[in-house]
Design an enzyme around this catalytic site. Structure first.
Site, PDB file in Angstrom:
ATOM      1  N   SER A  95     -56.830 -39.789 -83.517  1.00 58.89           N
ATOM      2  CA  SER A  95     -56.313 -40.783 -82.527  1.00 58.89           C
ATOM      3  C   SER A  95     -57.651 -40.421 -81.372  1.00 58.89           C
ATOM      4  O   SER A  95     -58.040 -41.383 -80.526  1.00 58.89           O
ATOM      5  CB  SER A  95     -55.445 -40.665 -81.588  1.00 58.89           C
ATOM      6  OG  SER A  95     -54.258 -40.993 -81.841  1.00 58.89           O
ATOM      7  N   PHE A 141     -44.041 -44.286 -93.486  1.00 63.15           N
ATOM      8  CA  PHE A 141     -43.548 -42.983 -93.505  1.00 63.15           C
ATOM      9  C   PHE A 141     -41.953 -42.992 -93.675  1.00 63.15           C
ATOM     10  O   PHE A 141     -41.274 -42.577 -92.923  1.00 63.15           O
ATOM     11  CB  PHE A 141     -44.232 -41.875 -93.324  1.00 63.15           C
ATOM     12  CG  PHE A 141     -45.721 -41.705 -93.170  1.00 63.15           C
ATOM     13  CD1 PHE A 141     -46.128 -41.922 -94.259  1.00 63.15           C
ATOM     14  CD2 PHE A 141     -46.143 -42.718 -91.865  1.00 63.15           C
ATOM     15  CE1 PHE A 141     -47.920 -41.670 -94.455  1.00 63.15           C
ATOM     16  CE2 PHE A 141     -48.061 -43.031 -92.378  1.00 63.15           C
ATOM     17  CZ  PHE A 141     -48.578 -42.149 -93.646  1.00 63.15           C
ATOM     18  N   TYR A 157     -47.293 -45.133 -75.953  1.00 66.96           N
ATOM     19  CA  TYR A 157     -48.382 -45.214 -77.450  1.00 66.96           C
ATOM     20  C   TYR A 157     -47.774 -46.415 -78.245  1.00 66.96           C
ATOM     21  O   TYR A 157     -46.886 -45.255 -78.756  1.00 66.96           O
ATOM     22  CB  TYR A 157     -48.648 -44.017 -76.917  1.00 66.96           C
ATOM     23  CG  TYR A 157     -49.849 -43.666 -77.560  1.00 66.96           C
ATOM     24  CD1 TYR A 157     -51.277 -43.184 -77.097  1.00 66.96           C
ATOM     25  CD2 TYR A 157     -50.114 -43.549 -79.022  1.00 66.96           C
ATOM     26  CE1 TYR A 157     -52.433 -42.641 -77.212  1.00 66.96           C
ATOM     27  CE2 TYR A 157     -51.394 -43.181 -79.745  1.00 66.96           C
ATOM     28  CZ  TYR A 157     -52.667 -42.797 -78.798  1.00 66.96           C
ATOM     29  OH  TYR A 157     -53.256 -42.607 -79.626  1.00 66.96           O
ATOM     30  N   ASN A 205     -50.098 -46.778 -82.376  1.00 70.87           N
ATOM     31  CA  ASN A 205     -51.447 -47.184 -83.178  1.00 70.87           C
ATOM     32  C   ASN A 205     -51.505 -48.474 -83.305  1.00 70.87           C
ATOM     33  O   ASN A 205     -52.641 -48.991 -83.883  1.00 70.87           O
ATOM     34  CB  ASN A 205     -51.247 -46.288 -84.086  1.00 70.87           C
ATOM     35  CG  ASN A 205     -50.564 -44.641 -84.164  1.00 70.87           C
ATOM     36  OD1 ASN A 205     -51.822 -44.485 -83.568  1.00 70.87           O
ATOM     37  ND2 ASN A 205     -49.883 -43.983 -84.420  1.00 70.87           N
TER      38      ASN A 205
END
Length: 423
Positions: A94, A155, A199, A201
């Site tokens: 990150s 995933f 948070y 991605n």
């Protein structure tokens, strides 16, 4: 091992949250450094303590003005015993987000992007309707968009008590738009702009697509030309293959005991991380990058000030003061800026003082070595040793030990540091 739901919350180096414990243990009025920089012997000893606690390998570089120290401890290859070196290329996860944010803010300087413009203005087909109108570019960069993270659908076995997805996706190439669709299909974590942020991605994969839209250039190529090369970095890149370029370590993933012994994921297709976490670099390059950034060599004063406007963001079980691709941590010896990152088998931390003078960047080659009990992730002595190394590097040998007044360990970052739900 019996099937169970695996933890998918990921780490964020929320050092500011540990100030109470630091005060209880004793604080510093300022950096207790010798005239020629931090204590080299203490740095080496604290680095060795990390591997003595069970880490396979760690490499670190510390800078204080014109003074530089670099060291390495442990092995790069758990099978052959090949030692780690300080200059090894490492997946930085990150920390990629700081590079992406710089590239976006450069476009803000040029007038091609407005920070507080709706994302739907630039990507109407990808973020349509009310959501595209309410979510701004700034909200992507400071994680207040409340768009869900895409890692769980990418995933899926991780929520089923299985690590099968990790192996199944080792060579799978996934397009950025596919990742974004996964995130947008998830349940929002709040209203756009609400704090604390959450948070995700997905925000930075969207930021990469935004960069491509306004520059008409591949995001990785643009960041390479306008950020990486501008900062004078020689060993930093977006790899185009599943392999890490240059001399590197293995990347040993334990996933809380599901891989025993830990499995090497150094060969891995990183399109799943993309502009959220696919860059490789060295510890020297990371220190050079953050020093150049904080000294105003990559952005003008107005954009750098915007970058350092923070909001509270939930990450890894805690709350961090997050700006635009960078966060602030208050240590006993001052405020530091930077980011951390974790991918399968590798974790990284990079912190710099506000003037870019005092810095540490270090990488480790084993992740999620902790155990899980009913209360969650159990802190490991490896975590305590990493904290001690960081504190000695930035605050000197008189820094408080990584324990509370009661003698129990504290962690400046959550115990699940390095989990790939947040590269």
């Amino acid at each position: 091992m019996t099937s169970r739901r695996l933890p998918t919350s990921a780490p964020r180096a929320a050092l500011a949250a540990a100030m109470g414990a630091l005060l209880a243990a004793g604080t510093l009025a300022g950096p207790a450094h010798a005239a020629d920089g931090p204590d080299r012997q203490a740095l080496g000893q604290t680095l060795d303590a990390v591997t003595a606690a069970g880490m396979y390998g760690i490499y670190s570089q510390v800078r204080d003005g014109g003074w530089t120290w670099k060291g390495a401890s442990g092995v790069a290859d758990a099978g052959t015993g090949r030692p780690v070196r300080p200059d090894m290329v490492h997946r930085i996860g990150s920390i990629t987000k700081t590079f992406v944010s710089v590239a976006i803010l450069q476009q803000v300087e040029r007038g091609t992007i407005e920070l507080d413009a709706p994302v739907g203005r630039y990507l109407p087909d990808l973020v349509p309707g009310e959501r595209g109108h309410r979510i701004t570019v700034r909200m992507l960069l400071n994680h207040t968009s409340h768009i869900a993270d895409y890692i769980v659908p990418a995933f899926p076995s991780l929520l089923e008590g299985s690590v099968k997805s990790l192996e199944d996706n080792r060579f799978r190439r996934v397009a950025p738009k596919e990742l974004v669709k996964m995130g947008l299909a998830g349940t929002p974590t709040g209203e756009p702009g609400a704090t604390p942020g959450s948070y995700s991605n997905t925000n930075y994969v969207l930021a990469g697509l935004l960069l491509e839209k306004v520059t008409r250039t591949d995001a990785a190529d643009h960041i390479t030309r306008h950020v990486i090369r501008k900062a004078g970095l020689r060993h930093t890149s977006f790899p185009r293959t599943p392999h890490i370029p240059g001399p590197h370590s293995g990347a040993y993933e334990s996933w809380y005991g599901f891989f025993d012994p830990p499995r090497d994921f150094s060969v891995y297709e990183m399109s799943w991380a993309g502009t959220a976490g696919a860059i490789t670099s060295t510890m020297d390059d990371l220190n050079r990058f953050y020093r150049a950034l904080l000294r105003g060599e990559l952005l003008g004063p107005a954009q750098l000030a915007e970058m350092r406007r923070t909001v509270p963001v939930r990450a890894g079980g805690g709350v961090v003061d997050y700006g635009l691709g960078i966060y602030a941590l208050d240590l006993p010896c001052g405020r530091f800026w930077g980011h951390d990152g974790g991918v399968f088998g590798m974790a990284t931390q990079s912190l710099s003082s506000e003037d870019g003078e005092r810095q540490i960047s270090y990488g480790v080659n084993r992740t999620k070595y902790q155990q899980i009990d009913e209360g969650g992730i159990v802190p490991h002595e490896i975590d305590i040793a990493q904290v001690r190394h960081l504190l000695v590097a930035l605050c000197g040998t008189d820094a408080p030990t990584a324990r509370t007044a009661s003698g129990t360990p504290f962690l400046p970052f959550p115990a699940d540091r390095g989990a790939p739900v947040r590269p």
